[in-house]
Design an enzyme around this catalytic site. Structure first.
Site, short mmCIF file in Angstrom:
data_model
loop_
_atom_site.label_atom_id
_atom_site.label_comp_id
_atom_site.label_asym_id
_atom_site.label_seq_id
_atom_site.Cartn_x
_atom_site.Cartn_y
_atom_site.Cartn_z
N GLU A 264 0.55 -1.06 -0.13
CA GLU A 264 -0.52 -0.06 -0.11
C GLU A 264 1.20 0.99 -0.20
O GLU A 264 0.25 2.08 -0.41
CB GLU A 264 -1.18 0.09 1.17
N HIS A 265 2.27 1.02 0.38
CA HIS A 265 3.11 2.44 0.92
C HIS A 265 4.15 2.43 -0.32
O HIS A 265 4.01 1.71 -1.31
CB HIS A 265 3.70 2.38 1.78
N PRO A 266 3.87 4.01 -1.14
CA PRO A 266 4.61 4.10 -2.33
C PRO A 266 6.06 3.76 -2.23
O PRO A 266 6.29 4.28 -1.21
CB PRO A 266 4.72 5.58 -2.37
#
Length: 120
Positions: free
Chosen positions: A68-70
């Site tokens: 989910e995290h860039p």
């Protein structure tokens, strides 16, 4: 004393997280987030982040990463924080040294893996 909070793009494979933890000696803390597929290693000094970074580059493949995290790469950020007894200037010097030493190894690493990094 400098603290370094390294963000690594791996948070699901516990055996890989364990190997990363071993590479940096004795981390003060390791926060693992499976949803973001990311681990944050809280370290002291300048050598532990280097050991962790080399191992992360050797073990991880950003092309296979999902979370989910860039992310910028297998190593997202490597901030150095001045604690008691050190200054902001010490943290900047540690950052610059980390970047310079990383750059020295870039040619060799690029022959083995596809890496990119950013220094702010």
């Amino acid at each position: 004393m400098l603290e370094c909070v390294v963000n690594i793009s791996e948070g699901r494979d516990q055996s890989l997280v364990a190997r990363l933890s071993q590479a940096c000696g004795h981390p003060l803390d390791v926060h693992v987030d499976a949803d973001h597929n990311r681990s944050v290693f809280t370290l002291i000094g300048t050598e532990a982040p280097r050991g962790l970074s080399v191992t992360a580059i050797e073990l991880l493949d950003i092309h296979a990463h999902r979370g989910e995290h860039p992310r910028l790469g297998v190593i997202d950020v490597v901030p150095f924080i001045a604690l008691e007894g050190s200054t902001h200037r010490d943290a900047l010097a540690a950052r610059n040294d980390y970047a310079e030493r990383s750059e020295e190894h870039t040619s060799e690493l690029q022959s083995r893996v596809d890496i990119s990094y950013a220094v702010f």
